[in-house]
Design a protein around this motif. Structure first.
Motif, PDB file in Angstrom:
ATOM      1  N   LEU A   1      25.202  -3.256  -8.371  1.00  0.00           N
ATOM      2  CA  LEU A   1      26.264  -2.202  -7.994  1.00  0.00           C
ATOM      3  C   LEU A   1      25.925  -0.545  -8.481  1.00  0.00           C
ATOM      4  N   ALA A   2      24.615  -0.342  -8.611  1.00  0.00           N
ATOM      5  CA  ALA A   2      24.258   1.083  -8.773  1.00  0.00           C
ATOM      6  C   ALA A   2      24.016   1.664  -7.315  1.00  0.00           C
ATOM      7  N   ASP A   3      24.710   3.097  -7.288  1.00  0.00           N
ATOM      8  CA  ASP A   3      24.533   3.793  -6.051  1.00  0.00           C
ATOM      9  C   ASP A   3      23.026   4.550  -6.314  1.00  0.00           C
ATOM     10  N   LEU A   4      22.385   4.212  -5.258  1.00  0.00           N
ATOM     11  CA  LEU A   4      20.893   4.809  -5.479  1.00  0.00           C
ATOM     12  C   LEU A   4      20.645   5.519  -4.190  1.00  0.00           C
ATOM     13  N   ILE A   5      21.674   6.111  -3.407  1.00  0.00           N
ATOM     14  CA  ILE A   5      21.456   6.960  -2.519  1.00  0.00           C
ATOM     15  C   ILE A   5      20.316   8.307  -2.598  1.00  0.00           C
ATOM     16  N   GLY A   6      19.291   8.408  -2.040  1.00  0.00           N
ATOM     17  CA  GLY A   6      18.612   9.664  -2.533  1.00  0.00           C
ATOM     18  C   GLY A   6      17.765   9.849  -3.795  1.00  0.00           C
ATOM     19  N   ALA A   7      18.002   8.414  -4.608  1.00  0.00           N
ATOM     20  CA  ALA A   7      17.413   8.439  -5.636  1.00  0.00           C
ATOM     21  C   ALA A   7      15.779   8.654  -5.564  1.00  0.00           C
ATOM     22  N   ASP A   8      14.882   9.344  -6.360  1.00  0.00           N
ATOM     23  CA  ASP A   8      13.567   9.597  -6.097  1.00  0.00           C
ATOM     24  C   ASP A   8      12.952   8.295  -6.933  1.00  0.00           C
ATOM     25  N   PHE A   9      12.410   7.311  -6.173  1.00  0.00           N
ATOM     26  CA  PHE A   9      11.628   6.149  -6.945  1.00  0.00           C
ATOM     27  C   PHE A   9      10.132   6.237  -7.074  1.00  0.00           C
ATOM     28  N   ARG A  10       9.527   7.306  -6.457  1.00  0.00           N
ATOM     29  CA  ARG A  10       8.029   7.451  -6.669  1.00  0.00           C
ATOM     30  C   ARG A  10       7.450   6.980  -7.923  1.00  0.00           C
ATOM     31  N   ASP A  11       6.604   5.849  -7.794  1.00  0.00           N
ATOM     32  CA  ASP A  11       5.747   5.389  -9.083  1.00  0.00           C
ATOM     33  C   ASP A  11       6.709   4.747 -10.039  1.00  0.00           C
ATOM     34  N   ALA A  12       8.051   4.647  -9.761  1.00  0.00           N
ATOM     35  CA  ALA A  12       8.940   4.059 -10.728  1.00  0.00           C
ATOM     36  C   ALA A  12       8.529   2.712 -10.945  1.00  0.00           C
ATOM     37  N   ASP A  13       8.641   2.023 -12.190  1.00  0.00           N
ATOM     38  CA  ASP A  13       8.211   0.614 -12.191  1.00  0.00           C
ATOM     39  C   ASP A  13       9.366  -0.319 -12.118  1.00  0.00           C
ATOM     40  N   LEU A  14       9.512  -1.048 -11.019  1.00  0.00           N
ATOM     41  CA  LEU A  14      10.712  -1.872 -10.714  1.00  0.00           C
ATOM     42  C   LEU A  14      10.404  -3.330 -11.096  1.00  0.00           C
ATOM     43  N   ARG A  15       9.163  -3.669 -11.742  1.00  0.00           N
ATOM     44  CA  ARG A  15       9.144  -4.950 -12.162  1.00  0.00           C
ATOM     45  C   ARG A  15       9.978  -5.758 -12.751  1.00  0.00           C
ATOM     46  N   GLY A  16      10.315  -6.847 -12.185  1.00  0.00           N
ATOM     47  CA  GLY A  16      11.479  -7.698 -12.860  1.00  0.00           C
ATOM     48  C   GLY A  16      12.960  -7.173 -12.870  1.00  0.00           C
ATOM     49  N   ALA A  17      13.062  -5.861 -12.144  1.00  0.00           N
ATOM     50  CA  ALA A  17      14.629  -5.338 -12.034  1.00  0.00           C
ATOM     51  C   ALA A  17      15.281  -6.015 -11.268  1.00  0.00           C
ATOM     52  N   ASP A  18      16.707  -5.908 -11.334  1.00  0.00           N
ATOM     53  CA  ASP A  18      17.579  -6.549 -10.431  1.00  0.00           C
ATOM     54  C   ASP A  18      18.494  -5.481  -9.576  1.00  0.00           C
ATOM     55  N   LEU A  19      17.716  -5.424  -8.267  1.00  0.00           N
ATOM     56  CA  LEU A  19      18.632  -4.519  -7.394  1.00  0.00           C
ATOM     57  C   LEU A  19      19.412  -5.256  -6.291  1.00  0.00           C
ATOM     58  N   THR A  20      19.489  -6.382  -6.551  1.00  0.00           N
ATOM     59  CA  THR A  20      20.003  -7.459  -5.682  1.00  0.00           C
ATOM     60  C   THR A  20      21.614  -6.945  -4.978  1.00  0.00           C
ATOM     61  N   GLU A  21      22.258  -6.259  -5.779  1.00  0.00           N
ATOM     62  CA  GLU A  21      23.560  -5.712  -5.318  1.00  0.00           C
ATOM     63  C   GLU A  21      23.896  -4.324  -5.189  1.00  0.00           C
ATOM     64  N   SER A  22      22.528  -3.397  -5.464  1.00  0.00           N
ATOM     65  CA  SER A  22      22.411  -2.179  -5.557  1.00  0.00           C
ATOM     66  C   SER A  22      22.940  -1.687  -4.031  1.00  0.00           C
ATOM     67  N   ILE A  23      23.667  -0.452  -4.116  1.00  0.00           N
ATOM     68  CA  ILE A  23      23.999   0.119  -2.851  1.00  0.00           C
ATOM     69  C   ILE A  23      23.208   1.304  -2.188  1.00  0.00           C
ATOM     70  N   PHE A  24      22.852   1.452  -0.950  1.00  0.00           N
ATOM     71  CA  PHE A  24      22.255   2.624  -0.358  1.00  0.00           C
ATOM     72  C   PHE A  24      20.954   2.727  -0.707  1.00  0.00           C
ATOM     73  N   LEU A  25      20.252   1.976  -1.102  1.00  0.00           N
ATOM     74  CA  LEU A  25      18.751   1.646  -1.278  1.00  0.00           C
ATOM     75  C   LEU A  25      18.286   1.493  -0.034  1.00  0.00           C
ATOM     76  N   THR A  26      17.055   2.281   0.282  1.00  0.00           N
ATOM     77  CA  THR A  26      16.218   2.041   1.433  1.00  0.00           C
ATOM     78  C   THR A  26      14.911   1.410   1.290  1.00  0.00           C
ATOM     79  N   GLN A  27      14.256   1.165   2.658  1.00  0.00           N
ATOM     80  CA  GLN A  27      12.719   0.724   2.282  1.00  0.00           C
ATOM     81  C   GLN A  27      11.966   1.843   2.039  1.00  0.00           C
ATOM     82  N   PHE A  28      12.236   2.942   2.401  1.00  0.00           N
ATOM     83  CA  PHE A  28      11.394   4.192   1.987  1.00  0.00           C
ATOM     84  C   PHE A  28      11.387   4.151   0.436  1.00  0.00           C
ATOM     85  N   GLN A  29      12.497   4.205  -0.248  1.00  0.00           N
ATOM     86  CA  GLN A  29      12.441   4.114  -1.713  1.00  0.00           C
ATOM     87  C   GLN A  29      11.610   2.969  -2.431  1.00  0.00           C
ATOM     88  N   LEU A  30      11.956   1.738  -1.898  1.00  0.00           N
ATOM     89  CA  LEU A  30      10.969   0.643  -2.313  1.00  0.00           C
ATOM     90  C   LEU A  30       9.605   0.960  -2.228  1.00  0.00           C
TER      91      LEU A  30
END
Length: 279
Positions: free
Chosen positions: A229-258
């Motif tokens: 349920l986190a709003d992630l539009i425009g968030a800069d995830f460069r080299d962020a460590d998302l191992r094991g993170a739960d983004l299943t219901e996050s909103i406005f996440l894009t393939q570019f960010q992943l």
């Protein structure tokens, strides 16, 4: 430009919108129209409108399977939301810039405009798929229809389009969508919009329902974090460590960010996105 990913689960509401990059039907536009500078992401400098040295005569990348090893990490991150094939096959009806050089400059100007429109369609389609946003579904549907119609305009109409103005109008609806969706979180979260969280230690953090719009999360440790349920539009995830993170219901996440982040098989992803092959 982009790497291959595992099969995608379509985002509800995207039928007929063609929001996934299809390089086989594109004239290598991202490899020509866009500039890049020698850096950790690119091995060389390239000016806008100049073909990348790795672009072949059939518009395929000559080092597609070795981009990261050859110093072109940035190419594996980029995503055009289907703008490449739309400009190539719809706007210019299959006439490529090599056989029709008189179209080249204009085509390269149209491409980034189309990319922005396709990105807006992605956000609008996702907003329409969210039940919590039902109070604004009618307005969202109208905005989506209008934006999709604009993508089918002439090259001249596209280059003259006030994209910034359109983004501003759509953003009002996306902000309202965000408020409605995040209201479903158990408790009110701190507003971290545009926050400097570069390298932040957020392992296991409860970020459910957080407003992380435009936040700088470069190199942040988000292992095991709850981003539902986190709003992630425009968030800069460069080299962020998302191992094991739960983004299943996050909103406005894009393939570019992943693509720009680090993750693993335990990272939970929302519908419409795929696990990057380099994870």
């Amino acid at each position: 430009m982009s790497e291959k990913h595992e099969p995608v689960i379509p985002l509800p509401g995207t039928a007929g919108l063609d929001l996934l990059a299809d390089c086989a039907n594109c004239f290598g536009l991202c490899c020509v129209a866009l500039p890049f500078a020698a850096s950790a992401d690119f091995a060389v400098n390239k000016d806008a409108g100049k073909p990348c040295r790795n672009l072949q005569s059939d518009f395929r990348c000559g080092i597609h399977g070795r981009l990261r090893q050859q110093g072109f990490k940035g190419c594996t991150v980029y995503d055009c939301f289907g703008a490449g094939q739309k400009v190539s096959q719809v706007t210019y009806d299959g006439q490529d810039w090599r056989q029709h050089p008189e179209t080249a400059q204009q085509m390269f100007e149209v491409f980034p405009v189309m990319r922005q429109l396709q990105e807006l369609l992605w956000y609008l389609a996702q907003a329409l798929s969210l039940a919590a946003a039902s109070p604004v579904h009618q307005d969202l549907a109208q905005a989506l229809e209008r934006t999709e119609l604009l993508t089918r305009g002439t090259p001249e109409a596209l280059t003259e389009l006030d994209v910034a103005g359109l983004r501003g109008e759509v953003n009002v609806l996306l902000l309202r969508t965000s408020e409605l969706v995040r209201a479903g979180a158990k408790r009110q979260k701190k507003d971290r919009r545009g926050a400097d969280l570069i390298g932040a230690k957020l392992k296991g953090a409860d970020l459910r329902g957080a407003n992380l719009r435009g936040a700088y999360l470069i190199g942040a440790d988000l292992r095991g974090a709850d981003l539902r349920l986190a709003d992630l539009i425009g968030a800069d995830f460069r080299d962020a460590d998302l191992r094991g993170a739960d983004l299943t219901e996050s909103i406005f996440l894009t393939q570019f960010q992943l693509n720009a982040a680090k993750g693993d098989g335990e990272t939970g992803l929302p519908p419409g996105l795929t696990r990057p092959s380099h994870w």
